[in-house]
Scaffold this motif. Structure first.
Motif, PDB file in Angstrom:
ATOM      1  N   ASP A 105       0.825  -1.202   0.000  1.00 25.85           N
ATOM      2  CA  ASP A 105       0.000   0.000   0.000  1.00 25.85           C
ATOM      3  C   ASP A 105       0.860   1.252   0.000  1.00 25.85           C
ATOM      4  N   ALA A 106       1.967   1.195   0.725  1.00 23.56           N
ATOM      5  CA  ALA A 106       2.810   2.378   0.881  1.00 23.56           C
ATOM      6  C   ALA A 106       3.698   2.637  -0.327  1.00 23.56           C
ATOM      7  N   ALA A 107       4.236   1.569  -0.926  1.00 23.66           N
ATOM      8  CA  ALA A 107       5.258   1.766  -1.966  1.00 23.66           C
ATOM      9  C   ALA A 107       5.062   0.924  -3.215  1.00 23.66           C
ATOM     10  N   GLY A 108       3.986   0.153  -3.305  1.00 19.30           N
ATOM     11  CA  GLY A 108       3.766  -0.671  -4.483  1.00 19.30           C
ATOM     12  C   GLY A 108       4.646  -1.905  -4.491  1.00 19.30           C
ATOM     13  N   GLU A 109       4.547  -2.662  -5.589  1.00 18.28           N
ATOM     14  CA  GLU A 109       5.285  -3.925  -5.671  1.00 18.28           C
ATOM     15  C   GLU A 109       6.793  -3.714  -5.576  1.00 18.28           C
ATOM     16  N   GLY A 110       7.281  -2.622  -6.140  1.00 14.61           N
ATOM     17  CA  GLY A 110       8.715  -2.366  -6.095  1.00 14.61           C
ATOM     18  C   GLY A 110       9.243  -2.145  -4.694  1.00 14.61           C
ATOM     19  N   GLY A 111       8.367  -1.717  -3.788  1.00 17.09           N
ATOM     20  CA  GLY A 111       8.794  -1.465  -2.416  1.00 17.09           C
ATOM     21  C   GLY A 111       8.768  -2.690  -1.532  1.00 17.09           C
ATOM     22  N   LEU A 112       8.260  -3.792  -2.053  1.00 16.80           N
ATOM     23  CA  LEU A 112       8.197  -5.021  -1.266  1.00 16.80           C
ATOM     24  C   LEU A 112       9.402  -5.896  -1.573  1.00 16.80           C
ATOM     25  N   THR A 113      10.346  -5.918  -0.672  1.00 17.03           N
ATOM     26  CA  THR A 113      11.507  -6.799  -0.776  1.00 17.03           C
ATOM     27  C   THR A 113      11.618  -7.578   0.525  1.00 17.03           C
ATOM     28  N   PHE A 114      12.256  -8.732   0.458  1.00 21.46           N
ATOM     29  CA  PHE A 114      12.400  -9.524   1.675  1.00 21.46           C
ATOM     30  C   PHE A 114      13.319  -8.816   2.673  1.00 21.46           C
ATOM     31  N   ARG A 115      14.260  -8.052   2.167  1.00 17.80           N
ATOM     32  CA  ARG A 115      15.130  -7.301   3.077  1.00 17.80           C
ATOM     33  C   ARG A 115      14.327  -6.259   3.854  1.00 17.80           C
ATOM     34  N   ARG A 128     -26.803  -9.494  -3.171  1.00 19.80           N
ATOM     35  CA  ARG A 128     -25.539 -10.052  -2.699  1.00 19.80           C
ATOM     36  C   ARG A 128     -24.435  -9.863  -3.742  1.00 19.80           C
ATOM     37  N   ILE A 129     -24.777 -10.068  -5.012  1.00 20.17           N
ATOM     38  CA  ILE A 129     -23.781  -9.846  -6.063  1.00 20.17           C
ATOM     39  C   ILE A 129     -23.385  -8.376  -6.097  1.00 20.17           C
ATOM     40  N   ARG A 130     -24.362  -7.498  -5.960  1.00 22.02           N
ATOM     41  CA  ARG A 130     -24.086  -6.056  -5.969  1.00 22.02           C
ATOM     42  C   ARG A 130     -23.151  -5.684  -4.817  1.00 22.02           C
ATOM     43  N   ALA A 131     -23.443  -6.205  -3.621  1.00 22.10           N
ATOM     44  CA  ALA A 131     -22.604  -5.908  -2.460  1.00 22.10           C
ATOM     45  C   ALA A 131     -21.212  -6.502  -2.607  1.00 22.10           C
ATOM     46  N   LEU A 132     -21.146  -7.729  -3.116  1.00 22.02           N
ATOM     47  CA  LEU A 132     -19.856  -8.376  -3.345  1.00 22.02           C
ATOM     48  C   LEU A 132     -19.034  -7.569  -4.352  1.00 22.02           C
ATOM     49  N   ALA A 133     -19.686  -7.139  -5.427  1.00 20.61           N
ATOM     50  CA  ALA A 133     -18.998  -6.362  -6.460  1.00 20.61           C
ATOM     51  C   ALA A 133     -18.465  -5.058  -5.893  1.00 20.61           C
ATOM     52  N   LEU A 134     -19.293  -4.370  -5.112  1.00 17.59           N
ATOM     53  CA  LEU A 134     -18.863  -3.097  -4.541  1.00 17.59           C
ATOM     54  C   LEU A 134     -17.722  -3.301  -3.540  1.00 17.59           C
ATOM     55  N   GLY A 135     -17.795  -4.382  -2.772  1.00 12.19           N
ATOM     56  CA  GLY A 135     -16.716  -4.672  -1.833  1.00 12.19           C
ATOM     57  C   GLY A 135     -15.387  -4.886  -2.535  1.00 12.19           C
ATOM     58  N   LEU A 136     -15.419  -5.605  -3.655  1.00 10.49           N
ATOM     59  CA  LEU A 136     -14.197  -5.830  -4.429  1.00 10.49           C
ATOM     60  C   LEU A 136     -13.696  -4.538  -5.064  1.00 10.49           C
ATOM     61  N   PHE A 137     -14.624  -3.733  -5.580  1.00 11.63           N
ATOM     62  CA  PHE A 137     -14.242  -2.451  -6.176  1.00 11.63           C
ATOM     63  C   PHE A 137     -13.550  -1.566  -5.142  1.00 11.63           C
ATOM     64  N   ASP A 138     -14.136  -1.485  -3.953  1.00 13.45           N
ATOM     65  CA  ASP A 138     -13.558  -0.660  -2.893  1.00 13.45           C
ATOM     66  C   ASP A 138     -12.207  -1.202  -2.434  1.00 13.45           C
ATOM     67  N   ALA A 195      -8.723   0.787  -2.656  1.00 13.65           N
ATOM     68  CA  ALA A 195      -7.883   1.053  -1.488  1.00 13.65           C
ATOM     69  C   ALA A 195      -6.491   0.441  -1.618  1.00 13.65           C
ATOM     70  N   HIS A 196      -6.366  -0.615  -2.412  1.00 18.00           N
ATOM     71  CA  HIS A 196      -5.085  -1.314  -2.589  1.00 18.00           C
ATOM     72  C   HIS A 196      -4.827  -1.428  -4.095  1.00 18.00           C
ATOM     73  N   ASN A 197      -4.378  -0.356  -4.728  1.00 19.90           N
ATOM     74  CA  ASN A 197      -4.273  -0.311  -6.188  1.00 19.90           C
ATOM     75  C   ASN A 197      -3.431  -1.433  -6.779  1.00 19.90           C
ATOM     76  N   TRP A 198      -2.448  -1.917  -6.052  1.00 24.60           N
ATOM     77  CA  TRP A 198      -1.555  -2.961  -6.543  1.00 24.60           C
ATOM     78  C   TRP A 198      -2.285  -4.280  -6.764  1.00 24.60           C
TER      79      TRP A 198
END
Length: 227
Positions: free
Chosen positions: A29-39, A87-97, A101-104
């Motif tokens: 969330d903070a730095a994207g995929e490039g910011g995730l390293t095992f170090r 339920r499909i509408r709520a599920l869809a909106l939950g995934l969209f949100d 929130a987590h663009n990656w």
């Protein structure tokens, strides 16, 4: 047995896979995929790489686990007692949100999630599609259409957010695009010029909901509920 060897099992138990994945989500969330390293992950968790590798074999597995954790949390928020369509509408909106929130997550859903996460989404949508009265022989096609709309729209929204960048003024950006549309050649772009103002004023989340309503209305029209 040495003192270090005796401590290792306790350390492994304290550093759970869930804790590693939670930390990875925060870093993504903070730095994207490039910011995730095992170090960087070992520093964040104040541990050694061996303790992390005990739970996660490589970065690809970690990305898949982080993606699945975000999606699973979104699907868990589904309301009880609603109609299959609701339920499909709520599920869809939950995934969209969740993707908003987590663009990656958008890139991971199209890259490395087919073994776990995509089937999870397909199952969640498919159960409600079947409950809408869609004939069994149409379950795969109809569910695929719904899932493709959800993931496609969520991914496009995430891509737009990345283009704008953090802190950008969305209203200002849309105003510029709308003005550019209005200045297009009226003979070649008569329709686009007409809807330019609607584009300027639209809300992405509401537009997504309107889209899923159109998809669900189409399913109901083609496959009316029995009785």
């Amino acid at each position: 047995m040495s003192q270090q060897a005796r401590r290792s099992p306790r350390r492994t138990e304290a550093l759970s896979r869930e804790r590693i994945v939670e930390a990875a989500v925060g870093m993504l969330d903070a730095a994207g995929e490039g910011g995730l390293t095992f170090r960087a992950l070992t520093e964040r968790l104040a541990t050694g790489p061996g303790a992390i590798y005990w739970h996660v074999a490589n970065k690809g597995e970690l990305l898949a686990a982080a993606t699945d954790a975000v999606v699973a949390a979104a699907l868990a928020a589904e309301p009880e007692g609603a109609s299959p369509r609701d339920r499909i509408r709520a599920l869809a909106l939950g995934l969209f949100d969740a993707v908003d929130a987590h663009n990656w997550v958008a890139a991971q859903l199209s890259a490395s999630s087919w073994q776990v996460t995509t089937p999870r989404i397909f199952e969640g949508v498919g159960r409600h599609v079947s409950a809408m009265g869609v004939p069994r022989e149409q379950w795969f096609t109809v569910t695929s259409v719904v899932v493709q709309y959800i993931l496609g729209a969520a991914a496009q929204n995430a891509a737009n957010a990345q283009v704008l960048g953090p802190g950008a003024d969305r209203g200002e950006f849309l105003a510029k695009v709308s003005t550019a549309w209005e200045e297009l050649d009226p003979d070649d772009y008569s329709f686009t010029r007409t809807v330019a103002q609607q584009m300027r004023e639209h809300d992405d989340r509401q537009q997504f909901l309107d889209g899923i309503d159109l998809v669900l209305a189409g399913i109901t029209a083609v496959h009316p509920p029995a009785g």
